[in-house]
Design a protein around this motif. Structure first.
Motif, PDB file in Angstrom:
ATOM      1  N   CYS A  10       0.995  -1.121  -0.012  1.00  0.00           N
ATOM      2  CA  CYS A  10      -0.062  -0.067  -0.032  1.00  0.00           C
ATOM      3  C   CYS A  10       0.854   1.221  -0.027  1.00  0.00           C
ATOM      4  O   CYS A  10       1.918   1.259   0.715  1.00  0.00           O
ATOM      5  CB  CYS A  10      -0.967  -0.105   1.281  1.00  0.00           C
ATOM      6  N   PRO A  11       0.555   2.165  -0.977  1.00  0.00           N
ATOM      7  CA  PRO A  11       1.332   3.401  -1.105  1.00  0.00           C
ATOM      8  C   PRO A  11       1.467   4.182   0.589  1.00  0.00           C
ATOM      9  O   PRO A  11       0.495   4.171   1.209  1.00  0.00           O
ATOM     10  CB  PRO A  11       0.668   4.263  -1.781  1.00  0.00           C
ATOM     11  N   ASP A  12       2.687   4.345   0.815  1.00  0.00           N
ATOM     12  CA  ASP A  12       3.082   5.056   2.253  1.00  0.00           C
ATOM     13  C   ASP A  12       2.955   4.227   3.456  1.00  0.00           C
ATOM     14  O   ASP A  12       2.717   4.578   4.515  1.00  0.00           O
ATOM     15  CB  ASP A  12       2.016   6.243   2.341  1.00  0.00           C
ATOM     16  N   LYS A  13       2.712   2.939   3.340  1.00  0.00           N
ATOM     17  CA  LYS A  13       2.790   1.807   4.276  1.00  0.00           C
ATOM     18  C   LYS A  13       3.896   0.985   4.009  1.00  0.00           C
ATOM     19  O   LYS A  13       4.306   0.615   2.964  1.00  0.00           O
ATOM     20  CB  LYS A  13       1.525   1.350   4.321  1.00  0.00           C
ATOM     21  N   LYS A  14       4.338   0.097   5.265  1.00  0.00           N
ATOM     22  CA  LYS A  14       5.274  -0.773   4.953  1.00  0.00           C
ATOM     23  C   LYS A  14       4.883  -2.118   5.456  1.00  0.00           C
ATOM     24  O   LYS A  14       3.707  -2.400   6.006  1.00  0.00           O
ATOM     25  CB  LYS A  14       6.383  -0.293   5.756  1.00  0.00           C
ATOM     26  N   ALA A  15       5.644  -3.406   5.364  1.00  0.00           N
ATOM     27  CA  ALA A  15       5.347  -4.553   5.690  1.00  0.00           C
ATOM     28  C   ALA A  15       5.037  -4.573   7.311  1.00  0.00           C
ATOM     29  O   ALA A  15       5.786  -3.870   8.125  1.00  0.00           O
ATOM     30  CB  ALA A  15       6.455  -5.702   5.571  1.00  0.00           C
ATOM     31  N   GLY A  16       4.013  -5.275   7.609  1.00  0.00           N
ATOM     32  CA  GLY A  16       3.428  -5.007   9.150  1.00  0.00           C
ATOM     33  C   GLY A  16       2.453  -4.060   9.341  1.00  0.00           C
ATOM     34  O   GLY A  16       1.859  -4.312  10.346  1.00  0.00           O
ATOM     35  N   ASP A  17       2.506  -3.111   8.693  1.00  0.00           N
ATOM     36  CA  ASP A  17       1.255  -2.258   8.638  1.00  0.00           C
ATOM     37  C   ASP A  17       0.175  -2.909   8.309  1.00  0.00           C
ATOM     38  O   ASP A  17       0.104  -3.990   7.568  1.00  0.00           O
ATOM     39  CB  ASP A  17       1.556  -0.766   7.779  1.00  0.00           C
ATOM     40  N   THR A  18      -1.086  -2.180   8.676  1.00  0.00           N
ATOM     41  CA  THR A  18      -2.392  -2.750   8.091  1.00  0.00           C
ATOM     42  C   THR A  18      -3.139  -1.805   7.276  1.00  0.00           C
ATOM     43  O   THR A  18      -2.842  -0.581   7.381  1.00  0.00           O
ATOM     44  CB  THR A  18      -3.258  -3.270   9.514  1.00  0.00           C
ATOM     45  N   VAL A  19      -3.986  -2.268   6.526  1.00  0.00           N
ATOM     46  CA  VAL A  19      -5.155  -1.364   5.961  1.00  0.00           C
ATOM     47  C   VAL A  19      -6.533  -1.817   6.472  1.00  0.00           C
ATOM     48  O   VAL A  19      -6.636  -2.956   6.754  1.00  0.00           O
ATOM     49  CB  VAL A  19      -4.981  -1.538   4.580  1.00  0.00           C
ATOM     50  N   LYS A  20      -7.377  -0.732   6.678  1.00  0.00           N
ATOM     51  CA  LYS A  20      -8.509  -1.274   7.081  1.00  0.00           C
ATOM     52  C   LYS A  20      -9.315  -1.859   5.747  1.00  0.00           C
ATOM     53  O   LYS A  20      -9.235  -1.150   4.750  1.00  0.00           O
ATOM     54  CB  LYS A  20      -9.483  -0.067   7.362  1.00  0.00           C
ATOM     55  N   THR A  21     -10.432  -2.694   6.024  1.00  0.00           N
ATOM     56  CA  THR A  21     -11.022  -2.986   4.757  1.00  0.00           C
ATOM     57  C   THR A  21     -12.584  -2.616   4.919  1.00  0.00           C
ATOM     58  O   THR A  21     -12.883  -2.229   5.955  1.00  0.00           O
ATOM     59  CB  THR A  21     -10.936  -4.738   4.502  1.00  0.00           C
ATOM     60  N   ALA A  22     -13.296  -2.688   4.080  1.00  0.00           N
ATOM     61  CA  ALA A  22     -14.855  -2.399   3.714  1.00  0.00           C
ATOM     62  C   ALA A  22     -15.396  -3.639   3.611  1.00  0.00           C
ATOM     63  O   ALA A  22     -14.857  -4.314   2.539  1.00  0.00           O
ATOM     64  CB  ALA A  22     -15.043  -1.323   3.245  1.00  0.00           C
ATOM     65  N   VAL A  23     -16.488  -4.012   3.961  1.00  0.00           N
ATOM     66  CA  VAL A  23     -17.444  -5.113   3.142  1.00  0.00           C
ATOM     67  C   VAL A  23     -18.513  -4.653   2.263  1.00  0.00           C
ATOM     68  O   VAL A  23     -19.349  -3.783   2.845  1.00  0.00           O
ATOM     69  CB  VAL A  23     -18.054  -6.002   4.460  1.00  0.00           C
ATOM     70  N   HIS A  24     -18.440  -4.689   1.118  1.00  0.00           N
ATOM     71  CA  HIS A  24     -19.618  -4.086   0.378  1.00  0.00           C
ATOM     72  C   HIS A  24     -20.485  -5.321   0.014  1.00  0.00           C
ATOM     73  O   HIS A  24     -20.008  -6.256  -0.425  1.00  0.00           O
ATOM     74  CB  HIS A  24     -18.905  -3.613  -1.029  1.00  0.00           C
ATOM     75  N   ASP A  25     -22.010  -4.994  -0.033  1.00  0.00           N
ATOM     76  CA  ASP A  25     -22.985  -6.246  -0.095  1.00  0.00           C
ATOM     77  C   ASP A  25     -23.918  -5.509  -0.859  1.00  0.00           C
ATOM     78  O   ASP A  25     -23.911  -4.318  -0.988  1.00  0.00           O
ATOM     79  CB  ASP A  25     -23.232  -6.593   1.215  1.00  0.00           C
ATOM     80  N   PHE A  26     -24.596  -6.376  -1.648  1.00  0.00           N
ATOM     81  CA  PHE A  26     -25.761  -5.937  -2.464  1.00  0.00           C
ATOM     82  C   PHE A  26     -27.103  -6.452  -1.630  1.00  0.00           C
ATOM     83  O   PHE A  26     -27.290  -7.803  -1.519  1.00  0.00           O
ATOM     84  CB  PHE A  26     -25.715  -6.846  -3.701  1.00  0.00           C
ATOM     85  N   GLU A  27     -27.717  -5.659  -1.193  1.00  0.00           N
ATOM     86  CA  GLU A  27     -29.003  -5.637  -0.349  1.00  0.00           C
ATOM     87  C   GLU A  27     -30.173  -4.997  -0.694  1.00  0.00           C
ATOM     88  O   GLU A  27     -31.042  -4.867   0.105  1.00  0.00           O
ATOM     89  CB  GLU A  27     -28.632  -5.198   1.071  1.00  0.00           C
ATOM     90  N   GLY A  28     -30.213  -4.731  -2.091  1.00  0.00           N
ATOM     91  CA  GLY A  28     -31.498  -4.442  -2.677  1.00  0.00           C
ATOM     92  C   GLY A  28     -31.540  -2.829  -2.706  1.00  0.00           C
ATOM     93  O   GLY A  28     -32.512  -2.117  -3.373  1.00  0.00           O
ATOM     94  N   ASP A  29     -30.546  -2.216  -2.394  1.00  0.00           N
ATOM     95  CA  ASP A  29     -30.304  -0.831  -2.307  1.00  0.00           C
ATOM     96  C   ASP A  29     -30.064  -0.075  -3.957  1.00  0.00           C
ATOM     97  O   ASP A  29     -29.496  -0.878  -4.735  1.00  0.00           O
ATOM     98  CB  ASP A  29     -29.587  -0.167  -1.333  1.00  0.00           C
ATOM     99  N   GLN A  30     -29.981   1.032  -4.171  1.00  0.00           N
ATOM    100  CA  GLN A  30     -29.501   1.403  -5.506  1.00  0.00           C
ATOM    101  C   GLN A  30     -28.000   1.371  -5.780  1.00  0.00           C
ATOM    102  O   GLN A  30     -27.508   1.237  -6.764  1.00  0.00           O
ATOM    103  CB  GLN A  30     -29.910   2.999  -5.793  1.00  0.00           C
ATOM    104  N   THR A  31     -27.409   1.341  -4.859  1.00  0.00           N
ATOM    105  CA  THR A  31     -25.911   0.874  -4.794  1.00  0.00           C
ATOM    106  C   THR A  31     -25.692  -0.093  -3.812  1.00  0.00           C
ATOM    107  O   THR A  31     -26.195  -0.372  -2.848  1.00  0.00           O
ATOM    108  CB  THR A  31     -25.209   2.105  -4.684  1.00  0.00           C
ATOM    109  N   TYR A  32     -24.211  -0.556  -3.710  1.00  0.00           N
ATOM    110  CA  TYR A  32     -23.816  -1.368  -2.522  1.00  0.00           C
ATOM    111  C   TYR A  32     -23.909  -0.844  -1.174  1.00  0.00           C
ATOM    112  O   TYR A  32     -23.777   0.394  -0.851  1.00  0.00           O
ATOM    113  CB  TYR A  32     -22.416  -2.072  -2.850  1.00  0.00           C
ATOM    114  N   SER A  33     -24.262  -1.605  -0.233  1.00  0.00           N
ATOM    115  CA  SER A  33     -23.952  -1.042   1.164  1.00  0.00           C
ATOM    116  C   SER A  33     -22.463  -1.094   1.693  1.00  0.00           C
ATOM    117  O   SER A  33     -21.746  -1.928   1.103  1.00  0.00           O
ATOM    118  CB  SER A  33     -24.905  -2.034   2.074  1.00  0.00           C
TER     119      SER A  33
END
Length: 199
Positions: free
Chosen positions: A37-60
């Motif tokens: 990941c830009p500006d990060k090194k081994a051992g650092d973490t990135v946060k993730t997001a869960v995108h789901d398809f639940e009947g809305d006009q776009t993903y949640s």
């Protein structure tokens, strides 16, 4: 078969399934995967997001896991890698602003090395200018990005993938079985299933 060396470029709020599943599955079949990941090194973490398809006009969108990077972005030498993978989520919309990310992406395209991109990951390929004349798919909201970059956007079912030469793309994580299978073919990975003998 010796394993290949794959570079995975991610950022904060990368889609959870689209980073976790390929990262683990590719290693499971013997490949080396370096997640950076830009500006990060081994051992650092990135946060993730869960995108789901639940009947809305776009993903949640919901909070996902923290994903640990296992390599350092500033140390990446693109020529050392056999293939590139760009997961989706929110990360592509801002990591595409990093010129080094675009340079790395162009290396793989110009060298005709396998590139796997899913969902919003196509935003990076579009920004890098490597989609000209390529048939590909993405999350539908990224279709205009693909078209503006000269790519031939194709709307396919969410669980399917498509291949054009060295590029394998898919609309979103429900396509993982198809997308990863096609990527493994590009990598030259052969998985053999032995018939069980009747008892």
């Amino acid at each position: 078969m010796s394993g290949k060396k794959i570079l995975m470029v991610v950022g904060d709020f990368v889609e959870d399934y689209e980073v976790m599943v390929p990262f683990q599955a590719l290693q499971m079949v013997g490949h080396t995967v370096h997640a950076v990941c830009p500006d990060k090194k081994a051992g650092d973490t990135v946060k993730t997001a869960v995108h789901d398809f639940e009947g809305d006009q776009t993903y949640s969108e919901k909070p996902g896991h923290n994903f640990a990077l296992n390599a350092t972005f500033s140390e990446v030498v693109a020529a050392d890698y056999d293939a590139l993978m760009i997961p989706g989520g929110r990360a592509p919309e801002y990591i595409r602003l990093n010129e080094r990310v675009l340079e790395i992406t162009r290396h793989f395209a110009q060298a005709n090395k396998p590139i796997a991109s899913i969902c919003h990951g196509l935003q990076v390929l579009a920004a890098a200018g490597v989609l000209e004349g390529k048939s590909c798919t993405a999350y539908p909201a990224c279709g205009p990005d693909v078209k503006s970059a000269g790519g031939l956007y194709t709307n396919i079912p969410v669980n399917e993938a498509m291949v054009d030469d060295n590029l394998v793309t898919a609309p979103a994580w429900p396509a993982h079985p198809a997308w990863l299978a096609e990527f493994l073919k590009l990598l030259g990975t052969k998985i053999e299933h032995q018939q069980m003998a009747a008892v």
